[in-house]
Design an enzyme around this catalytic site. Structure first.
Site, PDB file in Angstrom:
ATOM      1  N   ASP A   6       0.813  -1.211   0.000  1.00 26.05           N
ATOM      2  CA  ASP A   6       0.000   0.000   0.000  1.00 26.05           C
ATOM      3  C   ASP A   6       0.852   1.269   0.000  1.00 26.05           C
ATOM      4  OD1 ASP A   6      -2.214  -1.642   0.146  1.00 26.05           O
ATOM      5  OD2 ASP A   6      -2.341  -1.538   2.330  1.00 26.05           O
ATOM      6  N   TYR A  38       5.471 -10.376   6.528  1.00 27.73           N
ATOM      7  CA  TYR A  38       5.599  -8.933   6.729  1.00 27.73           C
ATOM      8  C   TYR A  38       6.191  -8.660   8.099  1.00 27.73           C
ATOM      9  CZ  TYR A  38       2.736  -7.651   2.653  1.00 27.73           C
ATOM     10  OH  TYR A  38       2.264  -7.457   1.383  1.00 27.73           O
TER      11      TYR A  38
END
EC number: 5.4.99.12
Length: 448
Positions: free
Chosen positions: A152, A206
């Protein structure tokens, strides 16, 4: 008299034939005596026409010019044919590319017309390096371009993988010279014809790096959930922890154990509709599988202790990880109870959950274990663990990603200001939820 003929010719007819034959003879003689075309000129003589001498070189020059033009035409045609053959001879093979980038100033990974994105800079560099054509730049589907994860806005990547068709022996150094310092290509490998960086991926890992003071306990006497707060006043309160500056805070072993117990509640398969945007509770996309979630380590950088939260899962949705981190912080600070997580999984309503800053989130690993087992030892392809690039990757992470995070934390107090606004959220069911800024990107955005 003609020989055995049924017809006889008059003397007038015979004379007419003689006259026609004489005329033909005269014209033939005239052409022989006075040539008028270059092709009929004898190159060893000089002809005199109307009293003016004309050299036969005129004809030779014209012939030479014609010959030269023909030779030049042949040469140009040969060059063009050679260039066409060169273009045709460029064989493109399927490759996997390992790269890292700092998400600051970028509107995410995926190409978006009119927006500054990681892919836009990468594809531009490939064009400048003559590894793709202008047509392929305009339509990257022509080179089978695919990314493993769609990070993002503002999110960084330590190890991102893209798959695409490139000429054989493509060089990362050539590409890097056309890229900004915030984006680096670490390696390029040949992969199988059917390889797709998104579909062949087994899992993604992540990391969310956050100052450890975010997990310090709240002063319950000053806490009022669901109400507006005076940001300046609350920042003053948060700036002092146990009588010391907030930057002096260090996570105790007990606090670390408590943190890991909270993170473990997310492991397994759950309905994450409350941790993303505009996804209904019964939507199949809401169910995701989390393989592991824990605090890997803590370290001190520029006198601030940072905690590294590492999450591994098959796939993630828009905002999912950042909302997970936000609720973990709220529980660790004793703002809400652990049961809030289970409620968020099971309720059919939409809960009012905050969104942690994008600054700390980065894509760490993209896993291709099954691919590496099947093709990594066939003698034609390599494994996709990228161990040979580890030194370069770690250097980029420390020099650019971590340094950017800590510099921004110090200059902008990103986490401190975010913590100041946490009491505004009720963490309960609400009919009307505030619209997050990042929701302008798209309703459901698979990071993977």
């Amino acid at each position: 008299m003609l020989y055995r003929t049924n017809y006889s010719l008059s003397s007038k007819s015979i004379n007419w034939v003689k006259i026609q034959l004489e005329n033909i003879y005269r014209r033939a003689s005239s052409v022989t005596m006075h040539p008028t075309t270059d092709s009929e000129v004898n190159t060893g003589d000089v002809n005199t026409i109307h009293g003016t001498k004309r050299s036969i070189d005129d004809g030779s020059e014209n012939e030479a010019k014609v010959q030269k033009t023909e030779e030049e035409t042949v040469q140009v045609t040969t060059v063009q044919a050679t260039e066409m053959e060169t273009v045709q001879r460029i064989k493109r093979k399927n490759h996997a590319m390992l790269l890292g980038y700092v998400g600051k100033d970028y509107y995410g990974m995926q190409r978006n017309p009119g927006m500054k994105t990681i892919e836009e800079d990468l594809i531009t560099a490939l064009l400048k390096a003559d590894l793709i054509t202008k047509e392929q730049f305009e339509n990257i589907r022509a080179i089978n371009f695919q990314r493993a994860a769609r990070t993002d806005k503002g999110v960084s990547a330590i190890r991102q993988i893209v798959s695409l068709k490139l000429p054989e022996n493509s060089n990362k150094t050539t590409i890097n010279q056309f890229l900004p310092d915030a984006i680096r290509v670490f390696g390029i490998k040949r992969v199988t014809k059917g390889f797709n960086s998104k579909n062949k991926c087994d899992a993604r890992t992540y990391r969310y790096i956050i100052p450890s003071y975010a997990f310090a306990l709240e002063d319950q006497s000053l806490l009022k959930l669901g109400e507006e707060v005076d940001e300046d006043e609350r920042i003053k309160q948060l700036s002092i922890i146990d009588g010391k500056p907030y930057t002096d805070y260090r996570l105790s072993p007990e606090s670390l154990d408590k943190l890991n117990s909270i993170l473990k509640l997310f492991e397994g398969s759950h309905n994450f509709h409350n941790f993303t945007s505009k996804v209904k509770p019964l939507d199949p996309r809401a169910r995701r599988y989390i393989i592991s979630f824990c605090c890997m380590e803590t370290f001190v950088l520029n006198d601030i202790e940072l905690a590294v939260l590492e999450i591994k899962g098959q796939s993630f949705m828009l905002h999912q990880i950042r909302k997970m981190v936000a609720i973990v912080v709220a529980i660790a600070r004793n703002m809400i109870c652990k049961e809030t997580i289970d409620e968020a999984f099971k309720t059919m309503d939409k809960m009012d959950l905050p969104l942690a800053p994008s600054l700390g989130l980065c894509l760490c690993h993209v896993h291709y274990d099954n691919y590496s087992k099947r093709y990594g030892t066939d003698g034609l392809h390599e494994t996709l663990d990228w161990k040979e690039c580890e030194e370069e990757v770690e250097k980029f992470q420390k020099t650019y990603i971590l340094q950017h995070m800590i510099d921004t934390e110090i200059s902008e107090q990103t986490t401190l200001k975010w913590l100041a606004g946490l009491p505004f959220y009720s963490f309960n069911n609400r009919d009307m939820l505030p619209v997050e800024d990042d929701e302008k990107q798209e309703a459901v955005h698979n990071d993977v």
